[in-house]
Write a protein that holds these residues in place. Sequence first.
Motif, PDB file in Angstrom:
ATOM      1  N   CYS A  36       0.828  -1.220   0.000  1.00  0.00           N
ATOM      2  CA  CYS A  36       0.000   0.000   0.000  1.00  0.00           C
ATOM      3  C   CYS A  36       0.859   1.266   0.000  1.00  0.00           C
ATOM      4  CB  CYS A  36      -0.947  -0.011   1.196  1.00  0.00           C
ATOM      5  SG  CYS A  36      -2.332  -1.124   0.962  1.00  0.00           S
ATOM      6  N   LYS A  37       2.052   1.158  -0.560  1.00  0.00           N
ATOM      7  CA  LYS A  37       2.932   2.341  -0.646  1.00  0.00           C
ATOM      8  C   LYS A  37       2.182   3.476  -1.362  1.00  0.00           C
ATOM      9  CE  LYS A  37       7.640   3.449  -1.897  1.00  0.00           C
ATOM     10  NZ  LYS A  37       8.786   3.067  -2.675  1.00  0.00           N
ATOM     11  N   GLY A  38       2.160   4.636  -0.728  1.00  0.00           N
ATOM     12  CA  GLY A  38       1.468   5.783  -1.333  1.00  0.00           C
ATOM     13  C   GLY A  38      -0.022   5.845  -1.025  1.00  0.00           C
ATOM     14  N   LYS A  39      -0.536   4.830  -0.337  1.00  0.00           N
ATOM     15  CA  LYS A  39      -1.975   4.824   0.011  1.00  0.00           C
ATOM     16  C   LYS A  39      -2.169   5.372   1.432  1.00  0.00           C
ATOM     17  CE  LYS A  39      -3.468   2.538  -3.689  1.00  0.00           C
ATOM     18  NZ  LYS A  39      -2.237   2.810  -4.466  1.00  0.00           N
ATOM     19  N   LYS A  40      -3.375   5.928   1.650  1.00  0.00           N
ATOM     20  CA  LYS A  40      -3.679   6.472   2.975  1.00  0.00           C
ATOM     21  C   LYS A  40      -4.989   5.901   3.509  1.00  0.00           C
ATOM     22  CE  LYS A  40      -2.735  10.434   1.164  1.00  0.00           C
ATOM     23  NZ  LYS A  40      -2.828  11.804   0.765  1.00  0.00           N
ATOM     24  N   LEU A  41      -4.925   5.490   4.764  1.00  0.00           N
ATOM     25  CA  LEU A  41      -6.129   5.067   5.498  1.00  0.00           C
ATOM     26  C   LEU A  41      -6.538   6.210   6.412  1.00  0.00           C
ATOM     27  CD1 LEU A  41      -8.122   2.993   6.963  1.00  0.00           C
ATOM     28  CD2 LEU A  41      -6.181   2.543   8.509  1.00  0.00           C
ATOM     29  N   ALA A  42      -7.842   6.554   6.416  1.00  0.00           N
ATOM     30  CA  ALA A  42      -8.358   7.509   7.407  1.00  0.00           C
ATOM     31  C   ALA A  42      -9.167   6.730   8.436  1.00  0.00           C
ATOM     32  CB  ALA A  42      -9.223   8.567   6.753  1.00  0.00           C
ATOM     33  N   THR A  43      -8.817   6.913   9.716  1.00  0.00           N
ATOM     34  CA  THR A  43      -9.594   6.291  10.789  1.00  0.00           C
ATOM     35  C   THR A  43     -10.449   7.389  11.431  1.00  0.00           C
ATOM     36  OG1 THR A  43      -7.644   6.535  12.216  1.00  0.00           O
ATOM     37  CG2 THR A  43      -8.034   4.361  11.275  1.00  0.00           C
ATOM     38  N   LEU A  44     -11.746   7.307  11.198  1.00  0.00           N
ATOM     39  CA  LEU A  44     -12.683   8.296  11.737  1.00  0.00           C
ATOM     40  C   LEU A  44     -13.426   7.640  12.890  1.00  0.00           C
ATOM     41  CD1 LEU A  44     -14.092   9.792   8.395  1.00  0.00           C
ATOM     42  CD2 LEU A  44     -11.905  10.204   9.559  1.00  0.00           C
ATOM     43  N   PHE A  45     -12.923   7.840  14.089  1.00  0.00           N
ATOM     44  CA  PHE A  45     -13.490   7.171  15.270  1.00  0.00           C
ATOM     45  C   PHE A  45     -14.214   8.198  16.135  1.00  0.00           C
ATOM     46  CE2 PHE A  45     -12.119   2.636  15.623  1.00  0.00           C
ATOM     47  CZ  PHE A  45     -11.736   2.514  14.296  1.00  0.00           C
ATOM     48  N   PHE A  46     -15.556   8.155  16.037  1.00  0.00           N
ATOM     49  CA  PHE A  46     -16.412   9.051  16.811  1.00  0.00           C
ATOM     50  C   PHE A  46     -16.717   8.441  18.184  1.00  0.00           C
ATOM     51  CE2 PHE A  46     -17.213   9.968  12.369  1.00  0.00           C
ATOM     52  CZ  PHE A  46     -17.366  11.346  12.314  1.00  0.00           C
ATOM     53  N   GLU A  47     -16.157   7.261  18.439  1.00  0.00           N
ATOM     54  CA  GLU A  47     -16.416   6.528  19.694  1.00  0.00           C
ATOM     55  C   GLU A  47     -15.094   5.850  20.079  1.00  0.00           C
ATOM     56  OE1 GLU A  47     -18.753   2.740  19.649  1.00  0.00           O
ATOM     57  OE2 GLU A  47     -20.270   3.956  20.640  1.00  0.00           O
ATOM     58  N   PRO A  48     -14.837   5.666  21.397  1.00  0.00           N
ATOM     59  CA  PRO A  48     -13.532   5.124  21.808  1.00  0.00           C
ATOM     60  C   PRO A  48     -13.227   3.735  21.263  1.00  0.00           C
ATOM     61  CG  PRO A  48     -14.714   6.027  23.697  1.00  0.00           C
ATOM     62  CD  PRO A  48     -15.684   6.011  22.548  1.00  0.00           C
ATOM     63  N   SER A  49     -11.944   3.468  21.141  1.00  0.00           N
ATOM     64  CA  SER A  49     -11.477   2.156  20.666  1.00  0.00           C
ATOM     65  C   SER A  49     -10.003   2.025  21.035  1.00  0.00           C
ATOM     66  CB  SER A  49     -11.623   2.080  19.150  1.00  0.00           C
ATOM     67  OG  SER A  49     -10.901   0.982  18.635  1.00  0.00           O
ATOM     68  N   THR A  50      -9.590   0.822  21.354  1.00  0.00           N
ATOM     69  CA  THR A  50      -8.152   0.517  21.438  1.00  0.00           C
ATOM     70  C   THR A  50      -7.775  -0.418  20.290  1.00  0.00           C
ATOM     71  OG1 THR A  50      -8.054   0.835  23.819  1.00  0.00           O
ATOM     72  CG2 THR A  50      -6.332  -0.533  22.857  1.00  0.00           C
ATOM     73  N   ARG A  51      -8.358  -1.615  20.277  1.00  0.00           N
ATOM     74  CA  ARG A  51      -7.977  -2.647  19.295  1.00  0.00           C
ATOM     75  C   ARG A  51      -8.289  -2.263  17.856  1.00  0.00           C
ATOM     76  NH1 ARG A  51      -8.445  -4.724  23.852  1.00  0.00           N
ATOM     77  NH2 ARG A  51     -10.097  -3.193  23.939  1.00  0.00           N
ATOM     78  N   THR A  52      -9.523  -1.856  17.611  1.00  0.00           N
ATOM     79  CA  THR A  52      -9.944  -1.714  16.218  1.00  0.00           C
ATOM     80  C   THR A  52      -9.165  -0.600  15.533  1.00  0.00           C
ATOM     81  OG1 THR A  52     -12.116  -2.448  16.949  1.00  0.00           O
ATOM     82  CG2 THR A  52     -11.972  -1.555  14.722  1.00  0.00           C
ATOM     83  N   ARG A  53      -9.096   0.559  16.196  1.00  0.00           N
ATOM     84  CA  ARG A  53      -8.392   1.686  15.551  1.00  0.00           C
ATOM     85  C   ARG A  53      -6.901   1.391  15.402  1.00  0.00           C
ATOM     86  NH1 ARG A  53      -5.697   6.385  16.968  1.00  0.00           N
ATOM     87  NH2 ARG A  53      -6.091   6.123  19.194  1.00  0.00           N
TER      88      ARG A  53
END
Length: 316
Positions: A36-53
Motif C-alpha cells: 500500500c505504498k502511497g496509500k492512505k487510510l483515514a480512521t474516523l473514530f467518533f467513539e472510543p477504541s483501542t484494538r480496532t483503531r
Amino acid sequence: MKHVIDSTDLTVEEIDGILKLAQDIIDDKEAYSEACKGKKLATLFFEPSTRTRLSFESAMMELGGNVLGFSSADSSSATKGESVGDTTRVVSCYADIIAMRHPKEGAPMRASMVSGVPIINAGDGGHNHPTQTLTDLLTILREKGRLDNFTIGLCGDLKFGRTVHSLIKALSRYKNIKFILIAPKELRVPEYIISEVLEAKNIPYEEVESMEEVMSELDVLYMTRVQKERFFNEADYVRLKDTYILDGKKLKNAKSDLAILHPLPRVNEISVEIDDDPRACYFRQVMNGKFVRMALMLTLLKANGAKLNLSADKLA
Ligand code: CP
C-alpha cells in the motif's frame, strides 16, 4: 464502489478469500510490506477504541501506507455540527480508504452513500462490527481448523453486543453450526436476528441462562462484555454486569479443545486465572485482527481498482 458495512456485504467466497489472504500475510509478511505504498487510510473514530483503531492503523503501516484521522468526535468538526455525510465527503478527498466507528447505528452506511472511497464499518452503536467478525472467523479457523461442524456458545450481552450480531450473521452461512445463546432475559439476541437469520435459515439454536448447563457441549465459547455505554439506566447495568464470570470452576466440564474467544475489552467476565489456559484464545484473537484488516484493506482497494504494489503471484 465496494464497502463493508455489514458482515453480509461479503459473500462466503469473499470471506474465505480474505481469511486465506490473512494467513498468507502471516506466513509471508515481507511480501506485503510495500503493498500500500502511497496509500492512505483515514480512521474516523467518533467513539472510543483501542484494538480496532490501532489494529487498522498498524495494518496500514505494515502494508507500507500512511494513516490519518481522529480518535474522538471531540477532536473533529462534528463538535461544530458537521454531518457524517459532509465529514466523509471531505475525508474521501484526503484518503484512499476509510474505517469509521460511530455510536449511531447506520452512520457508516450513511457515509458509504456519499463516499468517493471504500468505507469499512469499524462498529456502529449496538448494531454491527464486521471486521471483528473477520477477526473471530480467522481465530476459529486457526484454532479449530474449520469454519463448520461445531457448537458455539455466545455468552453475555447478546442484545447490545454488536460483535455477536455480526458473528451470528456470518456463521449462519457456514454448515452445521449450532448456536447456544447464553444470556439473561434482558440481554437476549434481538428478535430480528432470531427470526430473520436463525429461524429463516432453519439453523439450530437454543436460548439458555446458565453457562454451566451447556459448557460440556461447546466447541467454541464466545464471551462478551456487558455494554455499559448502551444502557439507559445505571441500575440495570449494575444488576446485570457480573451475570457471567468465566473461571476455572466453570470450565471443569468443558472440552479439552474448547476455544475461548472474547472481542475484548473485558471487564470482569473472564477471570485472569484463565489467561494462561491454552484454550484461552483472546489475545491470539487480537493479533489475528491486524492481519485480517490488512487482508480486508488489500481486498477492498483492489476491488475498487486501486493499484497495489504487489508481485503478480500475490495479486492473483
Ligand atoms: N473489539 C473491539 O472492538 O475493541 P475496541 O473497542 O478496543 O476497538
